[in-house]
Design an enzyme around this catalytic site. Structure first.
Site, short mmCIF file in Angstrom:
data_model
loop_
_atom_site.label_atom_id
_atom_site.label_comp_id
_atom_site.label_asym_id
_atom_site.label_seq_id
_atom_site.Cartn_x
_atom_site.Cartn_y
_atom_site.Cartn_z
N ARG A 1 0.75 -1.24 -0.01
CA ARG A 1 -0.01 -0.04 -0.01
C ARG A 1 0.98 1.27 -0.02
O ARG A 1 0.86 2.06 -1.03
CB ARG A 1 -1.07 -0.10 1.31
CG ARG A 1 -2.10 0.88 1.09
CD ARG A 1 -1.67 2.35 1.47
NE ARG A 1 -1.16 2.68 2.73
CZ ARG A 1 -0.48 3.69 2.99
NH1 ARG A 1 -0.55 4.84 2.50
NH2 ARG A 1 -0.04 3.75 4.60
N ASP A 2 1.41 1.48 1.07
CA ASP A 2 2.25 3.01 1.13
C ASP A 2 3.32 2.76 0.15
O ASP A 2 3.82 3.78 -0.42
CB ASP A 2 2.97 2.77 2.77
CG ASP A 2 3.14 4.38 3.07
OD1 ASP A 2 3.08 5.27 2.16
OD2 ASP A 2 3.54 4.62 4.07
N HIS B 1 6.00 4.51 12.49
CA HIS B 1 5.85 4.41 11.21
C HIS B 1 6.96 5.45 10.67
O HIS B 1 6.54 6.69 10.63
CB HIS B 1 4.42 4.48 10.74
CG HIS B 1 4.11 4.78 9.14
ND1 HIS B 1 3.49 3.92 8.51
CD2 HIS B 1 4.55 5.72 8.26
CE1 HIS B 1 3.28 4.37 7.38
NE2 HIS B 1 4.17 5.22 7.25
N CYS C 1 4.79 9.33 -0.01
CA CYS C 1 3.48 9.69 -0.02
C CYS C 1 3.22 10.81 -1.23
O CYS C 1 3.93 11.67 -1.23
CB CYS C 1 3.02 10.39 1.31
SG CYS C 1 1.42 10.79 1.46
#
Ligand SMILES: CC(C)(COP(=O)([O-])OP(=O)([O-])OC[C@H]1O[C@@H](n2cnc3c(N)ncnc32)[C@H](O)[C@@H]1OP(=O)([O-])[O-])[C@@H](O)C(=O)NCCC(=O)NCCSC(=O)C[C@@](C)(O)CC(=O)[O-]
Length: 303
Positions: free
Chosen positions: A16-17, A208, A241
């Protein structure tokens, strides 16, 4: 000597990330292949995809295909991001074990990332959390920009405490302390964790850390010293991101596992198989794994 937890749980967020920011499309079958390799390596927590707007994050538009294609392994928790009820309602049909609502300690990042203020984000998350818990789905929260923000600069710990309190107030069960742009250094990260501890016990907190400035392993160690034993990491150091320009991926799972193994801390992960998983996705992407440990061990294999 500091005392460290005897066991650490790793949540691999690579699918995902790690992949959300890739410019070229990564086919669903490759993402599924990555999830399979991660579970074969012993990962018991995998963040698979997100149910966000495909206009905002096109790379995650195949969320259903990916979730449907995974051959689930007993004992593995598959999590997905759901920013609002629309995302949750779509996700629930794909049977995630855990959903993640994601807010920000910085107002500006909240606006850029999810198009609303911190207060509005909590209003959106509240019914998601309620629906998930009613359906027996575990709820994790992610707090972005707990140390620094690409738009506002340094973030004070009291803003982290404020967001953690709001997340706790709506029933979020576990909270992730994210250094979204990897600017944190150990003492700053410890302050962000300390602020989070005002509302969550240490067993309900994970770290994280993005590795933009090469601080993520040091920040992991600093968190371990506070008793934190759960970390999001990304195989092959994939990621970044879309709303944090210049920020690199999460700390590589391989580097964290290598460090923990060397400290005698159990992760349940087979480093060799993990290296294979990282090599698989890196080969597809046409680049080398962004992990010092993986590079060293691949060189050693090659003789
Ligand atoms: C949050 C929204 C959806 C709000 O987006 P919005 O524009 O404010 O929402 P809206 O309700 O006004 O809807 C606008 C359009 O989006 C659609 N829509 C609305 N919701 C959904 C949904 N769930 N799934 C699919 N489509 C959706 C909706 O149907 C509509 O479509 P249109 O009528 O224009 O065709 C948007 O801002 C968005 O998708 N943002 C992307 C956020 C994101 O994925 N960011 C990256 C992940 S977070 C991260 O990486 C940080 C983390 C967690 O790793 C920790 C860290 O390191 O910091």
């Amino acid at each position: 000597m500091a005392t460290y937890p005897r066991k650490v749980k790793i949540i691999d967020v690579g699918p995902r990330d790690g992949l959300q920011n890739e410019k070229s499309p990564v086919p669903a079958e490759i993402k599924i292949g990555l999830v399979h390799r991660l579970q074969q390596a012993g990962l018991t927590e995998i963040e698979v995809t997100s149910y966000v707007s495909p206009k905002w994050v096109p790379q995650m538009a195949d969320n259903h295909e990916v979730m449907a294609g995974i051959e689930r392994q007993p004992g593995v928790r598959y999590s997905v991001l759901t920013p609002n009820l629309k995302g949750f309602e779509t996700a629930v049909a794909d049977r995630p074990d855990e959903i993640v609502v994601f807010g920000s300690a910085s107002e500006a990042f909240s606006q850029k990332n999810i198009n609303c203020s911190i207060a509005e984000s909590i209003e959106r998350f509240a019914p998601v959390v309620e629906a998930a818990r009613a359906a027996g789905i575990h709820v994790r929260g992610a707090m972005s920009c707990t140390v620094g923000c690409p738009y506002e600069g340094e973030i004070a710990p009291d803003r982290v405490a404020y967001l953690a309190g709001l997340m706790k107030g709506i029933g979020v069960q576990h909270i992730g302390v994210a250094d979204t742009i990897g600017v944190g250094t150990p003492v700053k990260v410890q302050r962000a964790i300390e602020a989070t501890l005002q509302h969550y016990g240490v067993d309900d907190i994970s770290g994280h850390f993005h590795d933009t400035y090469g601080q993520a392993l040091a920040n992991t160690l600093a968190s371990l010293e506070m008793g934190v034993w759960q970390f999001d990491t990304s195989v092959a150091g994939l990621g970044g991101c879309p709303y944090a320009k210049g920020a690199t991926g999460n700390v590589a799972t391989e580097d964290v596992v290598y460090m923990l193994q060397g400290m005698g801390i159990d992760t349940g992960i087979d480093l060799d198989k993990l290296i294979d998983a990282g090599a698989y996705i890196s080969d597809f992407l046409g680049r080398k794994p962004n992990s010092r440990a993986a590079t060293a061990l691949l060189n050693k294999r090659a003789g």
